[in-house]
Motif scaffolding. Sequence first.
Motif, PDB file in Angstrom:
ATOM      1  N   MET A 177       8.401  11.514 -37.208  1.00  0.00           N
ATOM      2  CA  MET A 177       9.296  12.418 -37.564  1.00  0.00           C
ATOM      3  C   MET A 177       9.037  13.712 -38.036  1.00  0.00           C
ATOM      4  N   LEU A 253      14.866   7.962 -32.291  1.00  0.00           N
ATOM      5  CA  LEU A 253      14.348   6.376 -32.126  1.00  0.00           C
ATOM      6  C   LEU A 253      15.030   5.966 -31.202  1.00  0.00           C
ATOM      7  N   ASP A 262      19.007   4.205 -34.264  1.00  0.00           N
ATOM      8  CA  ASP A 262      18.306   4.566 -35.668  1.00  0.00           C
ATOM      9  C   ASP A 262      18.365   3.778 -36.734  1.00  0.00           C
ATOM     10  N   LEU A 265      15.385   3.693 -39.018  1.00  0.00           N
ATOM     11  CA  LEU A 265      15.113   4.842 -40.072  1.00  0.00           C
ATOM     12  C   LEU A 265      15.760   4.563 -41.278  1.00  0.00           C
TER      13      LEU A 265
END
Length: 285
Positions: A177, A253, A262, A265
């Motif tokens: 990221m 993602l 996600d 995450l």
Amino acid sequence: MTEHVRTAVVTAGTGGIGLETAVGLAARGWDVTVVGRDARRGDAAVARIDAGAGRPAGRFLAADLSSLAETRDLGGKLAAEGALHLLVNNVGGMWTRRWESADGIEGSIALNHLSPLVLTETLIEALAAAAPSRIVNVTSAAIAAAVPVFEEAEPPGPHYGLAATGRAKLAHLAHTMDLAERLKDRGVAVFAADPGAAATDNAGEMTADILPPQLRPHWEQIKQGVSAPVADAARAPLFAATDPSLTGRTGVLIGPAGAPDDTLLQHLTPEVAEAVRRWTPTLTA
């Protein structure tokens, strides 16, 4: 390889998810370099890639990516060839027993985090030269089992392979990221892809000892969960590598279904991301 064709590098591409990804890319018109340690497996992989593409589309390069020196050498060799359109960092794994790389680094960290980080750094200029280009970092739901402590090379307490891999993959997701933000103005999109559980050779070598004790009663259920065909697990990295819906996007993602997801995450808090930023340079110094 043919000129004017999109070029890709897939690490750990001589078997499992990496090979299925390479075959899928070649069938879509890409020239693909697969990286691995075993020349015999490399030759077999190239033969399968070429057969699937109906043309000479594959190439094998040998490198032990658990060695940071060999990883840098590989990156230098690839960078010298010029523009690169796609890097799929598929190298990684999970092991029942703790082991150390040639650099004295715990193996999960070496292969799941540091090796793809080092290779990517050597290839950023080549990827920027081919912009719009993509980097795909293969991640894992093992992140959910991570102990998110990044003050030492390894967290205190016993070593369990699932948690060790999860921690390394969490660190690399944080790096992914950060890299997406760093490269967004250079035409290089960065994605994470979770292929989900699959019946890979690596999965077949696991025993219940890979789990923390509290999870071992679920071992039979977990084993059933890694029975999916390996070809299905390539759906996520192939989507991240090629799908036009991701054009102009970065830092996304992709989940096992081959679509943005996600879920993982949620484990990447700002505190974890900052801890990883401080921790990683201490390992590569």
